[in-house]
Design a protein around this motif. Structure first.
Motif, mmCIF file in Angstrom:
data_model
loop_
_atom_site.group_PDB
_atom_site.id
_atom_site.type_symbol
_atom_site.label_atom_id
_atom_site.label_comp_id
_atom_site.label_asym_id
_atom_site.label_seq_id
_atom_site.Cartn_x
_atom_site.Cartn_y
_atom_site.Cartn_z
ATOM 1 N N GLU A 199 45.019 28.578 33.242
ATOM 2 C CA GLU A 199 44.458 28.710 34.595
ATOM 3 C C GLU A 199 43.704 30.036 34.716
ATOM 4 O OE1 GLU A 199 43.838 27.508 38.672
ATOM 5 O OE2 GLU A 199 44.580 26.386 36.947
ATOM 6 N N ALA A 200 44.288 31.092 34.169
ATOM 7 C CA ALA A 200 43.619 32.394 34.193
ATOM 8 C C ALA A 200 42.296 32.333 33.431
ATOM 9 C CB ALA A 200 44.538 33.465 33.601
ATOM 10 N N GLN B 47 59.371 30.541 40.988
ATOM 11 C CA GLN B 47 59.715 29.132 41.221
ATOM 12 C C GLN B 47 58.614 28.238 40.666
ATOM 13 O OE1 GLN B 47 60.372 29.353 45.461
ATOM 14 N NE2 GLN B 47 62.489 29.980 45.151
ATOM 15 N N THR B 48 58.272 28.540 39.428
ATOM 16 C CA THR B 48 57.068 27.997 38.801
ATOM 17 C C THR B 48 57.037 26.477 38.687
ATOM 18 O OG1 THR B 48 55.576 28.253 36.922
ATOM 19 C CG2 THR B 48 57.933 28.295 36.429
ATOM 20 N N SER B 49 58.165 25.825 38.624
ATOM 21 C CA SER B 49 58.152 24.371 38.463
ATOM 22 C C SER B 49 57.503 23.670 39.658
ATOM 23 C CB SER B 49 59.566 23.833 38.248
ATOM 24 O OG SER B 49 60.355 24.055 39.409
ATOM 25 N N GLN B 50 57.408 24.362 40.787
ATOM 26 C CA GLN B 50 56.854 23.773 42.008
ATOM 27 C C GLN B 50 55.391 24.155 42.248
ATOM 28 O OE1 GLN B 50 59.433 25.142 45.148
ATOM 29 N NE2 GLN B 50 61.241 24.848 43.891
ATOM 30 N N ASP C 138 49.224 26.977 44.211
ATOM 31 C CA ASP C 138 49.765 27.992 45.110
ATOM 32 C C ASP C 138 48.624 28.899 45.577
ATOM 33 O OD1 ASP C 138 52.080 29.686 46.167
ATOM 34 O OD2 ASP C 138 51.074 31.107 44.820
ATOM 35 N N ALA C 139 48.324 28.892 46.866
ATOM 36 C CA ALA C 139 47.169 29.628 47.401
ATOM 37 C C ALA C 139 47.270 31.130 47.137
ATOM 38 C CB ALA C 139 47.012 29.359 48.894
ATOM 39 N N MET D 264 45.406 35.912 43.958
ATOM 40 C CA MET D 264 45.712 37.062 43.101
ATOM 41 C C MET D 264 45.124 36.875 41.701
ATOM 42 S SD MET D 264 47.288 38.959 45.209
ATOM 43 C CE MET D 264 48.271 40.201 44.448
ATOM 44 N N LEU D 265 45.204 35.670 41.180
ATOM 45 C CA LEU D 265 44.676 35.387 39.852
ATOM 46 C C LEU D 265 43.153 35.523 39.834
ATOM 47 C CD1 LEU D 265 45.672 34.678 37.044
ATOM 48 C CD2 LEU D 265 45.506 32.265 37.659
#
Length: 183
Positions: free
Chosen positions: A25-26, A146-149, A159-160, A165-166
C-alpha cells in the motif's frame, strides 16, 4: 519527474502478512516508481557461514538496497520488538562490503494486531538502523493497529486515518528520494 527505484522490506515472511499489505500500500501511495520487494528469507546469520563467503541471497539483498532511491521497511511487532527475520536481514547486510544504507531515505511503517500498531517495533528498528546512517524519516509515524480490520477484500487499506498518514509519509519519502537522486 525522475525515474525512481523503491525497495520494500517486510519483516514478516508470511505471504498474507498485513505488514506485506501495508508495504505494498505504501509503494502504491509513493507513486510512479520501479518497486522491488526484497527477499528476506535468508539463512540465519552465522560467522562460520560468513567465513565461507557472503551467501548469494544476502549479497543480492545488499545490492538491491544499494541500488534503491528509497526504502520502505514494514515491521511487525513480535514480543515487543522487531521480528527475527528483520533483525537477521539487518545483521547479514551489515556484513557485506560497503554500506548500502548510508544516506538512503527510509520510511518505517508497521501493522500489528494490538491497538498500538507496532510502536515498540518501530522504535527498536530505528535503533537498529542508526549505525548504518540512513536518512530515516522521523514521521509521520504510521501504525496500523487492530490490523485485521483495516483491509478491504482487494488488500487495500480502508482506514481513513492510516491512509492520510501513509500519503504524507510517502510524499516525504518521494521528496527525499528525488532530492537525493538530483544531487
Amino acid at each position: 519527474m525522475t525515474d525512481l527505484t523503491l525497495v520494500g522490506l517486510c519483516g514478516a515472511l508470511r505471504r498474507a502478512s498485513t505488514n506485506r499489505l501495508l508495504m505494498r500500500e505504501a509503494a502504491h501511495r509513493f507513486g510512479p516508481a520501479t518497486f522491488i520487494e526484497a527477499d528476506l528469507d535468508l539463512p540465519l546469520y552465522n560467522g562460520d557461514v560468513e567465513a565461507e563467503g557472503i551467501p548469494a541471497k544476502v549479497q543480492a539483498l545488499a545490492d538491491t538496497i544499494a541500488s534503491a532511491d528509497a526504502v520502505i521497511v514494514a515491521t511487525p511487532e513480535y514480543n515487543k520488538g522487531i521480528s527475527g527475520v528483520l533483525k537477521n536481514a539487518l545483521d547479514w547486510v551489515s556484513r557485506t562490503d560497503g554500506n548500502p544504507w548510508r544516506d538512503k531515505p527510509v520510511a518505517i511503517v508497521s501493522a500489528a494486531a494490538g491497538g498500538a500498531g507496532g510502536q515498540r517495533a518501530q522504535n527498536m528498528l530505528r535503533l537498529c538502523l542508526n549505525p548504518f546512517r540512513p536518512l530515516v524519516l522521523p514521521g509521520p509515524e504510521v501504525f496500523v493497529g487492530q490490523t485485521s480490520q483495516k483491509w478491504d477484500d482487494s488488500g487495500r487499506l480502508n482506514d481513513a486515518t492510516g491512509q492520510k498518514m501513509l500519503d504524507e509519509l510517502m510524499g516525504l519519502l518521494r521528496d527525499a528520494a528525488e532530492r537525493k537522486s538530483q544531487s
